[in-house]
Design a protein around this motif. Structure first.
Motif: not given
Length: 393
Positions: A170-179
């Motif tokens: 869920i956090s990876s979706f929130l982070a623009p650098g990972l998403n």
């Protein structure tokens, strides 16, 4: 202000006080099952006075484990989870389960299935490529959260903590650098927040008011391209408006990109490298690898300033986390308007710390924040200052 040691409520759950043993991976489930060692680990703080002890990293799916020695919630693990919940209740505490999908923090090679993330990326853990989750994956994983929640209610858990921080899925979706997605799951914060809000809604719809539902969220990820505090405030306001959660636990950092942003204090580079496979161990000796475990000075309640911004923006109960060792700090958190305090390393060093702080206003924890407990997760999480040898499972 609230009395941190007085009885309290969290959603439908009655608690003996406002202290929480934060989720820290225990390293005591080598076969993916509850063990006597895992029960004993949680009985320590439960008998030591905490209101809630949190079982860490209960994965909702096999690819959602950080590595294979981790519990996947299912019928096969129900009996052990029930035994664990019963033991904690007998000790007078409530029990929470940290329910999550590790996403890019998962070791796909250890799990035998490739990890998932918001976008395709290389894994420093498995030396494999992490697959970008499809919409079908996300629909299935949302159902996995629901199934896990249903089973933990059957097992007698009081609180479900949804893991939305530390670069987990869920956090990876929130982070623009990972998403870097261009579809409905990427771009604006509203789109990037969709998965977390969807999971929270689905879990609440499943469990109703039978248990408390909380989420661990980040006040800041601590890396370029991570969730900023401005975005964290906005995301918390979205969750508050949705009305699906009973509280937020405020954390920070990234298990994948910057773990020391969460821990602060000494960086145990040599000890951590010694636990890694040879290739990863070699990488940690390079300048880039040495920079992975950054050094941040320790100060008690180090997330307080950022957490106060969220306190001003939302009305829902909040749990303050981040190096809380003293009664005075706990009382300051109550004065600041926080509803609960969460502790990790301090209780690892002294499981009975809450009882001691309650009986002595001048008492403080003795954890020295050397962080040498971090590498012990692979051999049974412990404070090596007082327990230098690996535990036997």
């Amino acid at each position: 202000m609230n009395d941190v040691f007085a009885p309290a409520t969290l959603g439908p759950v009655q608690l003996r006080n406002r202290t929480v043993k934060a989720a820290t991976f225990e390293g005591r489930a080598p076969e993916g099952q509850v063990t006597d060692a895992l029960i004993d680990y949680h009985l320590g703080p439960a008998r030591g006075g905490v209101g809630i002890t949190t079982v860490a990293y209960l994965a909702v799916a096999p690819e959602g484990r950080t590595h294979r020695e981790q519990i996947v919630v299912g019928e096969h693990s129900l009996a052990g989870l029930t035994r664990l919940a019963d033991a904690i209740h007998d000790a007078g505490a409530a029990i929470a389960g940290q329910v999550g999908h590790a996403g890019p923090v998962a070791n796909g090679r250890s799990n035998g299935v490739h990890a998932l993330s918001a976008s395709r990326m290389p894994s420093p853990l498995s030396m494999q490529m992490i697959r970008s989750a499809t919409s079908a994956d996300l629909a299935r994983i949302t159902k996995d959260y629901v199934a896990a929640a249903r089973l933990l209610v059957r097992a007698g858990f009081d609180v479900l903590e949804l893991h939305m921080a530390h670069s987990y899925l869920i956090s990876s979706f929130l982070a623009p650098g990972l998403n870097r997605r261009k579809d409905e799951w990427g771009g604006s914060l509203e789109n990037r927040a969709k998965l977390g809000r969807q999971v929270a809604r689905a879990v609440r719809d499943e469990v109703g008011s039978s248990v408390a539902v909380t989420a661990k969220v980040s006040v800041s990820d601590g890396f370029k391209g991570g969730v900023t505090t401005d975005e964290a405030v906005e995301y918390a306001a979205m969750l508050d408006a949705d009305g699906t959660l009973d509280a937020l636990q405020l954390s920070g950092g990234s298990s994948l990109m910057n773990p020391m942003y969460l821990f602060r204090g000494d960086a145990p580079v040599a000890e951590f490298a010694a636990t890694m496979p040879p290739l990863v161990r070699f990488g940690m000796k390079t300048p880039m690898g040495r920079g992975f475990l950054k050094r941040y000075p320790f100060e008690e309640a180090y997330f307080r300033d950022k957490a106060l911004r969220i306190r001003e923006a939302v009305s829902m109960p909040l749990m303050l986390l981040g190096g809380i060792n003293q009664r005075a700090t706990m009382e300051q958190a109550m004065a600041d308007g926080f509803d609960f305090v969460a502790m990790g390393r301090a209780l690892l060093r002294e499981p009975d710390l809450v009882s001691r702080l309650q009986s002595d206003r001048a008492a403080s924890g003795v954890c020295i924040h050397c962080n040498r407990c971090m590498p012990t997760i692979y051999s049974g999480t412990r404070c090596p200052v007082i327990t230098p040898e690996p535990i036997q499972l």
